[in-house]
Design an enzyme around this catalytic site. Structure first.
Site, PDB file in Angstrom:
ATOM      1  N   LYS A  16       0.181   3.448  -3.134  1.00  0.00           N
ATOM      2  CA  LYS A  16      -0.935   4.301  -3.025  1.00  0.00           C
ATOM      3  C   LYS A  16      -0.525   5.806  -3.281  1.00  0.00           C
ATOM      4  CE  LYS A  16      -3.976   1.126  -1.140  1.00  0.00           C
ATOM      5  NZ  LYS A  16      -4.054  -0.112  -0.172  1.00  0.00           N
TER       6      LYS A  16
ATOM      7  N   TYR B 171      -4.331  -2.888 -10.117  1.00  0.00           N
ATOM      8  CA  TYR B 171      -3.935  -2.787  -8.712  1.00  0.00           C
ATOM      9  C   TYR B 171      -3.161  -3.839  -7.864  1.00  0.00           C
ATOM     10  CZ  TYR B 171      -5.332  -2.160  -3.829  1.00  0.00           C
ATOM     11  OH  TYR B 171      -5.126  -2.102  -2.384  1.00  0.00           O
TER      12      TYR B 171
ATOM     13  N   SER C  37       0.723  -1.219   0.033  1.00  0.00           N
ATOM     14  CA  SER C  37      -0.067   0.072   0.001  1.00  0.00           C
ATOM     15  C   SER C  37       0.833   1.135   0.083  1.00  0.00           C
ATOM     16  CB  SER C  37      -0.961  -0.025   1.267  1.00  0.00           C
ATOM     17  OG  SER C  37      -2.032  -0.925   0.765  1.00  0.00           O
TER      18      SER C  37
ATOM     19  N   TYR D  33      -4.382   3.495   8.284  1.00  0.00           N
ATOM     20  CA  TYR D  33      -5.870   3.080   8.477  1.00  0.00           C
ATOM     21  C   TYR D  33      -6.143   3.270   9.950  1.00  0.00           C
ATOM     22  CZ  TYR D  33      -3.349   0.401   4.696  1.00  0.00           C
ATOM     23  OH  TYR D  33      -2.598   0.379   3.838  1.00  0.00           O
TER      24      TYR D  33
ATOM     25  N   VAL E 298       1.465  -3.750   3.884  1.00  0.00           N
ATOM     26  CA  VAL E 298       1.230  -5.046   4.338  1.00  0.00           C
ATOM     27  C   VAL E 298       2.587  -5.941   3.906  1.00  0.00           C
ATOM     28  CG1 VAL E 298      -1.119  -5.154   4.932  1.00  0.00           C
ATOM     29  CG2 VAL E 298      -0.406  -6.077   2.778  1.00  0.00           C
TER      30      VAL E 298
HETATM   31  N1  GLN Z   1      -2.421  -5.410  -1.750  1.00  0.00           N
HETATM   32  C1  GLN Z   1      -2.945  -5.194  -0.339  1.00  0.00           C
HETATM   33  C2  GLN Z   1      -4.495  -5.504  -0.305  1.00  0.00           C
HETATM   34  O1  GLN Z   1      -5.092  -4.803  -1.292  1.00  0.00           O
HETATM   35  C3  GLN Z   1      -2.514  -3.788   0.005  1.00  0.00           C
HETATM   36  C4  GLN Z   1      -2.795  -3.485   1.276  1.00  0.00           C
HETATM   37  C5  GLN Z   1      -1.886  -3.096   2.247  1.00  0.00           C
HETATM   38  O2  GLN Z   1      -0.842  -2.819   2.025  1.00  0.00           O
HETATM   39  N2  GLN Z   1      -2.391  -2.682   3.451  1.00  0.00           N
HETATM   40  O3  GLN Z   1      -5.070  -5.898   0.183  1.00  0.00           O
END
Ligand code: GLN
Length: 310
Positions: free
Chosen positions: A72, A194, A69, A246, A264
């Site tokens: 993003k 994505y 993420s 988050y 993650v």
């Molecule tokens: N690829 C992961 C997902 O969409 C990214 C989530 C993350 O890094 N928090 O679940």
């Protein structure tokens, strides 16, 4: 507590590494993406890049990992360049206080995600970006390479395929928003883009270099290249500060006091405007899906040096 005027950064990083070493492996690697479940959890790397060009590394700072993420942030930067203010008609700027892959607010909020740094918001951001560039992932890779000198960045296609095969939850989020008219493209190419964006692989030092423009009000310090305006950089950094972790965003702000973003894969990147970018990686995650050791290391760094936005 008093702080040295010019910290000995190499010593600070080495000390933090030594202190954190015994607790490495606490928490759990992301196991809902099978390719990430195999990553050995006790790894730890940290890189610090100052605006004046000094760079410091410790531990596994040159071991590539899946940024997930964290990507993003680059996608929002590109969408801001392409769509400008229109982006804010499709996605909000408030913290969600919910898990990164949550669906719950979308129902009462008409398919408009709270912010672009949760999965729902990232899917909308990518949908917007697809109107402005022929291949969004290539555009993101080009953007990242442009933000750092000598950056080695690539898509780990195995991780991308592994996530794509386990995308029911993200598909549900995307379908739901499409039902409200807030996703315009076909879902299959959107989801492929994505997972490839999430599967971008690089090491801490390159990640750190690639965030340095955010610490420098939108300009890459090494090249002088402006990638975002001062105002866009302020806005993106504010989103990182309020939404980058988050439902742990408030706690990260409380403990670390820097705008940052997690993934993650266990990476965390953060900036102190006017001073530095810093990146940490350790794959074992806490219950909010953020690196346990990564956040602990940044807490220790800003506490020990006295350097935060406060
Ligand atoms: N690829 C992961 C997902 O969409 C990214 C989530 C993350 O890094 N928090 O679940």
């Amino acid at each position: 507590m008093s702080h040295a005027a010019t910290p000995d950064y190499a010593a600070v990083l080495a000390q933090i590494h030594a202190e954190i070493e015994p607790s490495l492996g606490q928490g759990r690697v992301a196991d809902y993406i099978p390719a990430l479940a195999r990553v050995p959890p006790r790894q730890f790397g940290m890189a610090l890049c100052l605006l004046d060009g000094r760079e410091y590394c410790v531990g596994d700072a040159l071991v590539p990992f899946s940024v997930q993420s964290i990507a993003k942030v680059w996608a929002v930067a590109l969408a801001l360049r392409g769509a400008g203010e229109e982006l804010w008609q499709r996605v909000g700027r408030e913290p969600s206080g919910n898990a990164f892959n949550s669906l719950v607010q979308l129902e009462t909020e008409n398919g408009i995600p709270r912010n672009p740094l949760i999965n729902a918001g990232a899917l909308v951001t990518l949908d917007v970006l697809m109107d402005h560039v022929p291949d969004p992932v290539e555009a993101i890779l080009g953007f990242v390479r442009g933000t750092a000198r000598g950056v080695t960045v690539e898509v780990d296609e195995e991780v991308a395929a592994s996530e794509l095969a386990h995308s029911d939850r993200n598909y549900a989020v995307a379908h739901f928003m499409k039902g409200f008219g807030n996703i315009r493209h076909e879902l299959a190419p959107l989801m492929r883009a994505y997972v490839r964006q999430c599967a971008i692989r690089m090491h801490c030092l390159d990640l750190c270099r690639s965030f340095l423009f955010l610490a420098n009000h939108g300009v890459v310090p090494a090249s002088g290249l402006r990638v975002l305006s001062h105002r866009q950089t302020k806005r993106l950094s504010a989103l990182m500060f309020t939404c980058g972790f988050y439902d742990e965003s408030g706690d990260f702000a409380f403990r670390v006091g820097l705008p940052g973003k997690s993934g993650v894969g266990g990476g965390v990147a953060a900036v102190l405007p006017g001073q530095f970018a810093i990146a940490v990686w350790s794959p074992a995650l806490g219950r909010f899906g953020n690196s346990l050791a990564g956040i602990e290391a940044l807490d220790r760094f800003t506490t020990r040096t006295g350097l935060s936005v406060f």
